[in-house]
Scaffold this motif. Structure first.
Motif, PDB file in Angstrom:
ATOM      1  N   SER A   1       0.833  -1.210   0.000  1.00 53.41           N
ATOM      2  CA  SER A   1       0.000   0.000   0.000  1.00 53.41           C
ATOM      3  C   SER A   1       0.861   1.251   0.000  1.00 53.41           C
ATOM      4  CB  SER A   1      -0.907   0.009   1.233  1.00 53.41           C
ATOM      5  OG  SER A   1      -0.120   0.247   2.396  1.00 53.41           O
ATOM      6  N   GLY A   2       2.061   1.128   0.531  1.00 52.37           N
ATOM      7  CA  GLY A   2       2.956   2.279   0.595  1.00 52.37           C
ATOM      8  C   GLY A   2       2.401   3.415   1.439  1.00 52.37           C
ATOM      9  N   ASP A   3       1.432   3.117   2.297  1.00 45.70           N
ATOM     10  CA  ASP A   3       0.756   4.163   3.077  1.00 45.70           C
ATOM     11  C   ASP A   3       1.687   5.008   3.937  1.00 45.70           C
ATOM     12  OD1 ASP A   3      -2.545   2.793   3.912  1.00 45.70           O
ATOM     13  OD2 ASP A   3      -1.749   3.873   2.171  1.00 45.70           O
ATOM     14  N   LEU A   4       2.791   4.422   4.348  1.00 48.24           N
ATOM     15  CA  LEU A   4       3.670   5.190   5.227  1.00 48.24           C
ATOM     16  C   LEU A   4       4.982   5.504   4.529  1.00 48.24           C
ATOM     17  CD1 LEU A   4       3.061   3.293   8.594  1.00 48.24           C
ATOM     18  CD2 LEU A   4       2.199   5.526   7.929  1.00 48.24           C
ATOM     19  N   GLY A   5       4.899   5.727   3.212  1.00 50.17           N
ATOM     20  CA  GLY A   5       6.144   5.904   2.477  1.00 50.17           C
ATOM     21  C   GLY A   5       6.495   7.304   2.028  1.00 50.17           C
ATOM     22  N   GLU A   6       5.510   8.217   2.138  1.00 48.54           N
ATOM     23  CA  GLU A   6       5.775   9.525   1.546  1.00 48.54           C
ATOM     24  C   GLU A   6       6.871  10.305   2.245  1.00 48.54           C
ATOM     25  OE1 GLU A   6       1.264  10.255   0.073  1.00 48.54           O
ATOM     26  OE2 GLU A   6       2.272  11.848   1.208  1.00 48.54           O
ATOM     27  N   ALA A   7       7.885  10.648   1.493  1.00 48.83           N
ATOM     28  CA  ALA A   7       8.986  11.407   2.074  1.00 48.83           C
ATOM     29  C   ALA A   7       8.569  12.840   2.378  1.00 48.83           C
ATOM     30  CB  ALA A   7      10.174  11.399   1.117  1.00 48.83           C
ATOM     31  N   SER A   8       7.580  13.356   1.644  1.00 44.60           N
ATOM     32  CA  SER A   8       7.206  14.763   1.815  1.00 44.60           C
ATOM     33  C   SER A   8       6.566  15.036   3.164  1.00 44.60           C
ATOM     34  CB  SER A   8       6.240  15.173   0.702  1.00 44.60           C
ATOM     35  OG  SER A   8       5.096  14.350   0.781  1.00 44.60           O
ATOM     36  N   VAL A   9       6.078  13.986   3.804  1.00 43.69           N
ATOM     37  CA  VAL A   9       5.410  14.167   5.096  1.00 43.69           C
ATOM     38  C   VAL A   9       6.406  14.514   6.202  1.00 43.69           C
ATOM     39  CG1 VAL A   9       4.263  12.841   6.914  1.00 43.69           C
ATOM     40  CG2 VAL A   9       3.469  12.701   4.559  1.00 43.69           C
ATOM     41  N   HIS A  10       7.663  14.164   5.954  1.00 47.90           N
ATOM     42  CA  HIS A  10       8.615  14.183   7.056  1.00 47.90           C
ATOM     43  C   HIS A  10       9.105  15.567   7.436  1.00 47.90           C
ATOM     44  CE1 HIS A  10       8.127  10.183   5.874  1.00 47.90           C
ATOM     45  NE2 HIS A  10       9.035  10.164   4.942  1.00 47.90           N
ATOM     46  N   GLU A  11       8.201  16.351   8.052  1.00 42.50           N
ATOM     47  CA  GLU A  11       8.641  17.679   8.502  1.00 42.50           C
ATOM     48  C   GLU A  11       9.317  17.557   9.855  1.00 42.50           C
ATOM     49  OE1 GLU A  11       4.354  18.117   6.820  1.00 42.50           O
ATOM     50  OE2 GLU A  11       4.776  18.205   8.966  1.00 42.50           O
ATOM     51  N   ASN A  12       8.813  16.585  10.644  1.00 37.51           N
ATOM     52  CA  ASN A  12       9.247  16.537  12.041  1.00 37.51           C
ATOM     53  C   ASN A  12      10.538  15.754  12.209  1.00 37.51           C
ATOM     54  OD1 ASN A  12       6.689  17.645  12.304  1.00 37.51           O
ATOM     55  ND2 ASN A  12       5.792  15.615  12.557  1.00 37.51           N
ATOM     56  N   LYS A  13      11.530  16.077  11.402  1.00 37.15           N
ATOM     57  CA  LYS A  13      12.759  15.286  11.424  1.00 37.15           C
ATOM     58  C   LYS A  13      13.433  15.279  12.784  1.00 37.15           C
ATOM     59  CE  LYS A  13      13.898  12.829   7.874  1.00 37.15           C
ATOM     60  NZ  LYS A  13      13.218  13.182   6.699  1.00 37.15           N
ATOM     61  N   ASP A  14      13.234  16.335  13.589  1.00 32.10           N
ATOM     62  CA  ASP A  14      13.926  16.394  14.872  1.00 32.10           C
ATOM     63  C   ASP A  14      13.103  15.865  16.024  1.00 32.10           C
ATOM     64  OD1 ASP A  14      15.287  19.525  13.824  1.00 32.10           O
ATOM     65  OD2 ASP A  14      16.193  17.528  13.796  1.00 32.10           O
ATOM     66  N   SER A  15      11.954  15.303  15.732  1.00 32.40           N
ATOM     67  CA  SER A  15      11.133  14.879  16.859  1.00 32.40           C
ATOM     68  C   SER A  15      11.703  13.610  17.471  1.00 32.40           C
ATOM     69  CB  SER A  15       9.684  14.685  16.438  1.00 32.40           C
ATOM     70  OG  SER A  15       9.586  13.663  15.489  1.00 32.40           O
ATOM     71  N   PHE A  16      11.380  13.424  18.715  1.00 25.67           N
ATOM     72  CA  PHE A  16      11.930  12.294  19.462  1.00 25.67           C
ATOM     73  C   PHE A  16      10.795  11.645  20.255  1.00 25.67           C
ATOM     74  CE2 PHE A  16      11.669  14.654  23.406  1.00 25.67           C
ATOM     75  CZ  PHE A  16      11.729  15.964  22.977  1.00 25.67           C
ATOM     76  N   LEU A  17      11.045  10.413  20.645  1.00 20.26           N
ATOM     77  CA  LEU A  17      10.062   9.661  21.423  1.00 20.26           C
ATOM     78  C   LEU A  17      10.328   9.835  22.900  1.00 20.26           C
ATOM     79  CD1 LEU A  17       9.654   6.173  19.731  1.00 20.26           C
ATOM     80  CD2 LEU A  17       7.849   7.799  20.236  1.00 20.26           C
ATOM     81  N   ILE A  18       9.305  10.050  23.645  1.00 22.28           N
ATOM     82  CA  ILE A  18       9.499  10.164  25.083  1.00 22.28           C
ATOM     83  C   ILE A  18       8.271   9.651  25.815  1.00 22.28           C
ATOM     84  CG2 ILE A  18       8.780  12.599  24.982  1.00 22.28           C
ATOM     85  CD1 ILE A  18      10.656  13.088  27.400  1.00 22.28           C
ATOM     86  N   SER A  19       8.493   8.971  26.920  1.00 24.95           N
ATOM     87  CA  SER A  19       7.382   8.439  27.709  1.00 24.95           C
ATOM     88  C   SER A  19       7.019   9.430  28.809  1.00 24.95           C
ATOM     89  CB  SER A  19       7.767   7.105  28.339  1.00 24.95           C
ATOM     90  OG  SER A  19       8.766   7.316  29.330  1.00 24.95           O
ATOM     91  N   GLY A  20       5.877   9.229  29.410  1.00 24.83           N
ATOM     92  CA  GLY A  20       5.484  10.062  30.536  1.00 24.83           C
ATOM     93  C   GLY A  20       6.495   9.973  31.668  1.00 24.83           C
TER      94      GLY A  20
ATOM     95  N   LEU B   1      -0.512   7.714  31.066  1.00 19.89           N
ATOM     96  CA  LEU B   1       0.443   8.791  30.789  1.00 19.89           C
ATOM     97  C   LEU B   1       1.879   8.340  31.046  1.00 19.89           C
ATOM     98  CD1 LEU B   1      -1.239  12.014  32.238  1.00 19.89           C
ATOM     99  CD2 LEU B   1      -0.697  11.556  29.856  1.00 19.89           C
ATOM    100  N   HIS B   2       2.085   7.608  32.133  1.00 20.51           N
ATOM    101  CA  HIS B   2       3.452   7.213  32.480  1.00 20.51           C
ATOM    102  C   HIS B   2       4.061   6.279  31.454  1.00 20.51           C
ATOM    103  CE1 HIS B   2       4.437   8.632  36.655  1.00 20.51           C
ATOM    104  NE2 HIS B   2       3.237   9.118  36.439  1.00 20.51           N
ATOM    105  N   ASN B   3       3.228   5.369  30.934  1.00 21.75           N
ATOM    106  CA  ASN B   3       3.776   4.322  30.078  1.00 21.75           C
ATOM    107  C   ASN B   3       3.641   4.567  28.589  1.00 21.75           C
ATOM    108  OD1 ASN B   3       4.811   2.091  31.861  1.00 21.75           O
ATOM    109  ND2 ASN B   3       2.827   2.516  32.768  1.00 21.75           N
ATOM    110  N   ARG B   4       2.911   5.584  28.203  1.00 20.77           N
ATOM    111  CA  ARG B   4       2.773   5.796  26.777  1.00 20.77           C
ATOM    112  C   ARG B   4       3.962   6.611  26.272  1.00 20.77           C
ATOM    113  NH1 ARG B   4      -2.431   9.784  26.603  1.00 20.77           N
ATOM    114  NH2 ARG B   4      -1.447  11.599  25.612  1.00 20.77           N
ATOM    115  N   VAL B   5       4.235   6.471  24.990  1.00 17.57           N
ATOM    116  CA  VAL B   5       5.266   7.304  24.379  1.00 17.57           C
ATOM    117  C   VAL B   5       4.608   8.195  23.346  1.00 17.57           C
ATOM    118  CG1 VAL B   5       7.285   5.836  24.747  1.00 17.57           C
ATOM    119  CG2 VAL B   5       5.889   5.483  22.722  1.00 17.57           C
TER     120      VAL B   5
END
Lengths: 590, 267
Positions: free
Chosen positions: A197-216, A380-384
């Motif tokens: 499906s390529g649903d998650l393939g678009e390179a143009s979407v990637h504005e948030n290049k500096d975002s990071f994952l963090i948990s509560g 909240l504590h366990n979600r990222v």
């Protein structure tokens, strides 16, 4: 919206690498620039034989709630995954091992159980893993490779995540994981070309290049560190323990310390002692531990000593459901402890606010010389979440204490009645300002006194002081069109995200509906809340507790009875749950 | 020629000027006349004055009970905390500002009953707090109920047929928990208290001072001044405070030896 919005679940048995796969999936999707909200559920017992489910919602816009249906199910154990079928969206994609190791009867494969509309993608996870590395252990990575192939996620994003996660285990481990991923990816390109499906393939979407994952958990720990907390005194309890463990590693590097205490009473005692002598300290606990702390919390409102306490709510009552989420400690946070002991209670609604509120709690506790309780929850504590940045302003973390003026030397009244109710506070070690703090009712000088006049005056002073904190606490935020509304939804904590998403959906359908976010639980902004309620024909308060604790606290501000959506399933409320309640109310109104 | 009155007046003036009494606050103690706590108060004041500790650098953390009133009678910072919770609060204070001299004071109920769970951890962490346990084997402030150290048979309104449980041995507990400075003293010997307290304050770890006292108002039969005077006696000459095993055995054999029972001096 028009953006992407995909919910992916991975389900397996303990030992299948489900959680690790979920972590890699989340990291890869954030590397690819998507926004993400993810939450795992796993067994409570340590020797976990139990089902593990990871739940990731990914897309282009900020994710503020979990959906109640998944679009993709990756099954690492069909017997467990069958339980997830009722939660699959129509046309869901199910990725499973079509050559499992043990001989399975046909009807034991998940393929036999899914709805006809679901798209089945069978990939021999185990065999491919064995082929690439000699062991079937890498099945979870093969599955991720297959997923990436189907949805067009570029391998580089997964490779980056795999290298980061396994680098400490040495090159051979990294390489075998990369190989398993690769082999799953190639398999799909070869055998499932039409299903890509390529649903998650678009390179143009990637504005948030500096975002990071963090948990509560991480956000709370970081908020405390950025506020220059010196000590953490605590006791292990699910789901607050990770905060202690993160700080145990990071605090010593900053000259601070985590001291594990013998119980929660000792923990809050030491926090109070530390603040009394002028150093910031905190503790984090859950329902059962918090209940133990209530005596000293109330005591601190009388000695007017700061404290910072995180109550990570879990299923209750009693020992309750340690690994499930709930919002049933609002009442004990606001009122717990002997007598009329007003204190500050606030509740973040997402991971960003977990950081910000923790950060600000120390200054607020110092300024108002009171315990500040941060009401969070298991979810909240366990979600990222993927966030773009966490920043703190100097004015949020500066010393909030009001010290006595030089003129007061040798004539110092520690509990002087002032206009704000805040009495300048001397720290032990200051010459000329000697006083004793006491939990007994006392005069302005701090001498125990039980007379009627003193008790009335001092009670008034303390309560006035806390009410004054309204100016430093975030007022409720409205998400509504101008003018009268048919229905207003008021929500708090992690439930707010689901409420806002449900309301936004209804607004897009033209409904006259609005949402109000409440973060300051006590004191609460009466006028703002009343003004919102006045605009609403009906008010609905959804929350994860049995009777409606926020409803009990503020419901009287509405001219009529507020409607309640009370759920204690141990799982978060979804926009769909709230949407259903909205529909039934609107139906009656029409 | 000086009259006796003027001699006394001059003495009072001199004492006032010397600052000897400056450790006392303006509040008169609310203890009953004859209470053993007066003796402890005297010993404490003496030790503080002898060591010349600036009063504003001292914090007295107290619990609930007659002993809990202590901070109000001394001219130092004080924290009158919740029942049984002096040790955690004292821990936080000392860790936040190690320059302060921190005392934890409380009765036998406060320390060995409700607060009993905190004592082992204070000792094992060896936090530099001076813990004074005022042991009169009764709950006096609530008007006379048995405490964790009351004798079997002790008759009170709450135990009209005689107290049943056997008494705890506070000194033995401190030794068993590994406290690095353990002393047992008598409230009738203020000088003795002062002398040991000076050592305890200077000891850079947790100091536990178990002080026998009497409640003249609610116990007229069991742990009276008469009884204590007859039974307390100092440890023998040449007593070795560095031998932990002997200290424990000694305390098992004799409940009434006074002095420093055990002192682990770090190299």
């Amino acid at each position: 919206m028009g953006g992407k919005d995909l919910t992916i679940e991975i389900c397996g048995m303990s030992g299948d690498g489900t959680i690790a796969a979920g972590q890699l999936l989340n990291a890869a999707l954030v590397n690819a620039g998507y926004s993400l909200l993810a939450f795992d559920s796993y067994p409570a017992e340590i020797r976990g034989f139990g089902r593990c489910v990871t739940h990731s919602r990914v897309g282009s816009g900020k994710m503020i709630a979990l959906k109640n249906k998944a679009h993709v199910l990756i099954s690492l154990d069909d017997q467990e995954s069958v339980s997830r079928i009722p939660f699959l969206d129509t046309d869901a994609v199910v990725l499973f091992d079509n050559k499992p190791m043990a001989f399975l009867a046909e009807n034991q494969s998940i393929a036999a159980h899914v709805e006809p509309e679901a798209k089945l993608i069978g990939v021999p996870f185990g065999d491919l893993s064995a082929g690439a590395t000699g062991s079937r252990q890498g099945r979870n990575l093969v599955a991720l490779g297959a997923f990436a192939g189907l949805f067009g996620v570029l391998p580089e994003f997964f490779n980056k995540a795999i290298e980061k996660k396994f680098s400490s285990k040495g090159k051979p481990v990294v390489d075998s994981n990369l190989a398993c991923f690769q082999v799953g990816y190639q398999h799909v390109l070869e055998f499932y070309k039409e299903d890509i499906s390529g649903d998650l393939g678009e390179a143009s979407v990637h504005e948030n290049k500096d975002s990071f994952l963090i948990s509560g958990n991480e956000a709370i720990a970081m908020g405390a560190l950025d506020a220059n907390v010196h000590f953490y005194f605590g006791y292990p309890i699910t789901p607050a323990t990770p905060v202690m463990e993160i700080l145990a590693e990071k605090l010593p590097k900053r000259g601070g310390k985590v001291m594990q205490m013998e119980d929660e009473i000792a923990s809050i005692g030491a926090v109070i002692g530390s603040f009394f002598a002028g150093k910031r300290a905190m503790t984090a606990t859950s329902g059962p531990g918090f209940a133990l702390m209530t005596e000293l919390i109330a005591h601190a409102t009388v000695t007017e000593t700061p404290a910072v306490i995180v109550n990570a709510q879990r299923g209750g009552p009693g020992t309750g459901l340690p690994t499930k989420t709930e919002q049933s400690d609002l009442q004990v946070a606001v009122y717990g402890g002997p007598g009329d002991s007003a204190r500050i209670v606030w509740a973040p609604t997402d991971v960003q606010e977990c950081y910000e509120f923790t950060l600000r709690s120390f200054q607020i506790a110092e300024k108002y010389q009171t315990p500040v309780i941060l009401l969070t929850d298991f979810f909240l504590h366990n979600r990222v979440e993927s966030l773009e940045k966490l920043s703190s302003a100097a004015e949020m973390i500066s010393d909030g204490n009001l010290y006595p003026a030089e003129e007061k030397i040798n004539a110092y009244k520690r509990y002087e009645i002032t206009e704000t109710g805040i009495s300048p506070r001397a720290l032990p070690g200051s010459e000329g300002f000697i006083f004793s703090a006491t939990g007994l009712e006392h005069t302005e000088k701090g001498r125990p006194d039980y007379s009627s006049a003193i008790h009335m005056q001092m009670s008034e002073k303390r309560h006035r002081k806390i009410r004054g904190a309204l100016s430093d606490l975030p007022p409720p935020v409205e998400y509504a069109p101008k003018g009268q509304l048919d229905l207003g939804i008021i929500a708090w904590g992690s439930t707010f995200g689901a409420a806002l998403e449900a309301v936004t959906q209804e607004q897009e359908q033209g409904k006259r509906i609005g949402a109000l976010k409440i973060t300051s639980i006590f004191p609460f902004h009466e006028e703002v809340i009343s003004a919102f309620m006045t605009k609403c024909r009906e008010v609905l308060i959804p929350e994860l507790n049995f009777e409606g604790q926020l409803a009990n606290l503020i419901g009287h501000l509405h001219g009529k009875k507020v409607k309640r959506l009370n759920q204690v399933t141990g799982t978060p409320l979804t926009p769909w749950d709230i949407g259903e309640a909205i529909h039934s109310i609107l139906k009656v109104l029409d | 020629m000086k009259t006796s009155g003027s001699i006394i007046a001059e003495k009072i003036r001199k004492t006032g000027k010397s600052g000897e009494l400056s450790i006392r606050s303006e509040n008169l103690p609310t203890w009953c006349p004859g209470c053993g706590y007066f003796g402890i108060h005297q010993g404490m004041n003496q030790a503080i004055q002898n060591l010349k500790i600036p009063h504003h650098e001292i914090v007295m953390v107290s619990g609930i009970g007659c002993a809990g009133r202590y901070p109000f009678f001394v001219n130092t910072y004080g924290f009158h905390s919740a029942h049984g919770r002096t040790l955690p609060v004292a821990t936080g204070i000392k860790m936040a500002n190690p320059k302060l001299t921190v005392f934890a004071v409380g009765g036998d109920g406060d320390g060995l009953g409700i607060g009993g769970g905190h004592l082992p951890h204070m000792a094992r962490k060896d936090i530099n707090v001076n813990y004074i346990l005022f042991d009169n084997s009764i709950y006096g402030l609530t008007k006379g109920q048995p405490s964790p150290t009351s004798m079997v048979g002790f008759k009170t309104k709450a135990s009209p047929y005689g107290n049943e449980p056997a008494p705890l041995n506070g000194t033995l507990m401190a030794l068993a928990y590994g406290a690095s400075f353990v002393a047992r003293l008598f409230a009738g010997d203020a000088k003795g208290i002062a002398a040991v307290l000076e050592q305890a304050i200077q000891h850079p770890g947790f100091s536990f001072l178990h002080i026998y006292s009497s409640c003249v108002t609610f116990d007229k039969q069991y742990k009276t001044w008469d009884f204590l005077n007859k039974n307390v006696h100092p440890t023998a000459d040449g007593y070795d405070t560095s031998n932990h095993k002997d200290a424990i055995n000694g305390v098992l054999e004799d409940d009434y030896t006074t002095g420093i029972i055990y002192w682990k001096k770090n190299a």
